[in-house]
Design a protein around this motif. Structure first.
Motif, PDB file in Angstrom:
ATOM      1  N   TYR A 142      43.519  50.856  29.325  1.00  0.00           N
ATOM      2  CA  TYR A 142      44.393  49.853  29.480  1.00  0.00           C
ATOM      3  C   TYR A 142      45.741  49.104  30.659  1.00  0.00           C
ATOM      4  O   TYR A 142      45.585  50.123  31.712  1.00  0.00           O
ATOM      5  CB  TYR A 142      45.415  50.085  28.246  1.00  0.00           C
ATOM      6  N   THR A 143      45.243  47.995  31.442  1.00  0.00           N
ATOM      7  CA  THR A 143      46.016  47.595  32.077  1.00  0.00           C
ATOM      8  C   THR A 143      47.110  46.458  31.816  1.00  0.00           C
ATOM      9  O   THR A 143      47.012  45.059  31.032  1.00  0.00           O
ATOM     10  CB  THR A 143      45.490  46.568  33.265  1.00  0.00           C
ATOM     11  N   LEU A 144      48.511  46.716  32.440  1.00  0.00           N
ATOM     12  CA  LEU A 144      49.344  45.776  32.419  1.00  0.00           C
ATOM     13  C   LEU A 144      49.497  44.744  32.847  1.00  0.00           C
ATOM     14  O   LEU A 144      49.452  45.259  34.855  1.00  0.00           O
ATOM     15  CB  LEU A 144      50.474  46.107  32.442  1.00  0.00           C
ATOM     16  N   LYS A 145      49.644  43.172  32.591  1.00  0.00           N
ATOM     17  CA  LYS A 145      48.589  42.300  34.117  1.00  0.00           C
ATOM     18  C   LYS A 145      49.886  41.170  34.008  1.00  0.00           C
ATOM     19  O   LYS A 145      50.238  40.495  32.492  1.00  0.00           O
ATOM     20  CB  LYS A 145      47.357  41.544  34.322  1.00  0.00           C
ATOM     21  N   PRO A 146      50.950  40.694  35.137  1.00  0.00           N
ATOM     22  CA  PRO A 146      51.716  39.700  34.899  1.00  0.00           C
ATOM     23  C   PRO A 146      51.379  37.876  34.437  1.00  0.00           C
ATOM     24  O   PRO A 146      50.280  38.546  35.077  1.00  0.00           O
ATOM     25  CB  PRO A 146      52.173  39.570  36.428  1.00  0.00           C
ATOM     26  N   SER A 147      51.641  37.563  33.222  1.00  0.00           N
ATOM     27  CA  SER A 147      51.384  35.927  33.183  1.00  0.00           C
ATOM     28  C   SER A 147      52.246  35.494  34.148  1.00  0.00           C
ATOM     29  O   SER A 147      53.651  35.335  34.910  1.00  0.00           O
ATOM     30  CB  SER A 147      51.882  36.365  32.654  1.00  0.00           C
ATOM     31  N   ARG A 199      42.223  45.590  28.030  1.00  0.00           N
ATOM     32  CA  ARG A 199      41.279  46.093  27.905  1.00  0.00           C
ATOM     33  C   ARG A 199      39.573  45.791  28.237  1.00  0.00           C
ATOM     34  O   ARG A 199      39.844  44.807  27.576  1.00  0.00           O
ATOM     35  CB  ARG A 199      41.539  46.540  26.549  1.00  0.00           C
ATOM     36  N   SER A 200      39.474  46.102  29.328  1.00  0.00           N
ATOM     37  CA  SER A 200      37.560  45.123  29.586  1.00  0.00           C
ATOM     38  C   SER A 200      37.658  43.961  30.280  1.00  0.00           C
ATOM     39  O   SER A 200      37.065  43.003  29.812  1.00  0.00           O
ATOM     40  CB  SER A 200      36.695  45.855  28.817  1.00  0.00           C
ATOM     41  N   GLY A 201      39.064  43.620  30.641  1.00  0.00           N
ATOM     42  CA  GLY A 201      38.899  42.139  31.103  1.00  0.00           C
ATOM     43  C   GLY A 201      39.566  41.468  29.986  1.00  0.00           C
ATOM     44  O   GLY A 201      39.465  40.236  29.765  1.00  0.00           O
ATOM     45  N   PHE A 202      39.787  41.555  28.766  1.00  0.00           N
ATOM     46  CA  PHE A 202      40.362  41.007  27.401  1.00  0.00           C
ATOM     47  C   PHE A 202      41.552  41.547  27.542  1.00  0.00           C
ATOM     48  O   PHE A 202      41.910  42.087  27.447  1.00  0.00           O
ATOM     49  CB  PHE A 202      39.127  41.221  25.833  1.00  0.00           C
ATOM     50  N   CYS A 203      42.359  40.022  27.146  1.00  0.00           N
ATOM     51  CA  CYS A 203      43.411  39.970  26.878  1.00  0.00           C
ATOM     52  C   CYS A 203      43.204  40.400  25.679  1.00  0.00           C
ATOM     53  O   CYS A 203      43.036  39.791  24.585  1.00  0.00           O
ATOM     54  CB  CYS A 203      44.318  39.184  26.796  1.00  0.00           C
TER      55      CYS A 203
END
Length: 79
Positions: free
Chosen positions: A4-9, A18-22
């Motif tokens: 699971y990745t936290l990405k800034p908007s 997760r797996s490229g899906f928000c």
């Protein structure tokens, strides 16, 4: 391993992916970390697979949580 990745908007908030899906969007950093850890812990409990939570760092990803089969078994044995 499930990541699971936290990405800034663009708006300065954080998304959990997760797996490229928000999966979740528009969160402040603290609640985003808490929710990502809860989701990862639940995924690990249901699937038994290794799961981690990461966010981008300056040089590489920063691991915020890691749920591993061996680690969870050790915790259960200690209790």
């Amino acid at each position: 391993m499930i990541i699971y990745t936290l990405k800034p908007s663009m708006e300065g908030q954080w998304n959990i992916c997760r797996s490229g899906f928000c999966l979740f969007s528009g969160l402040r950093l603290g609640p985003a970390i808490t929710l990502a850890r809860e989701v990862a812990r639940d995924e690990h409990a249901r699937s038994g697979r290794s799961v981690c939570v990461e966010m981008p760092g300056l040089g590489s990803a920063i691991r915020l949580a890691h749920y591993d089969r061996c680690a969870m078994a050790a915790v259960a044995d200690a209790v």
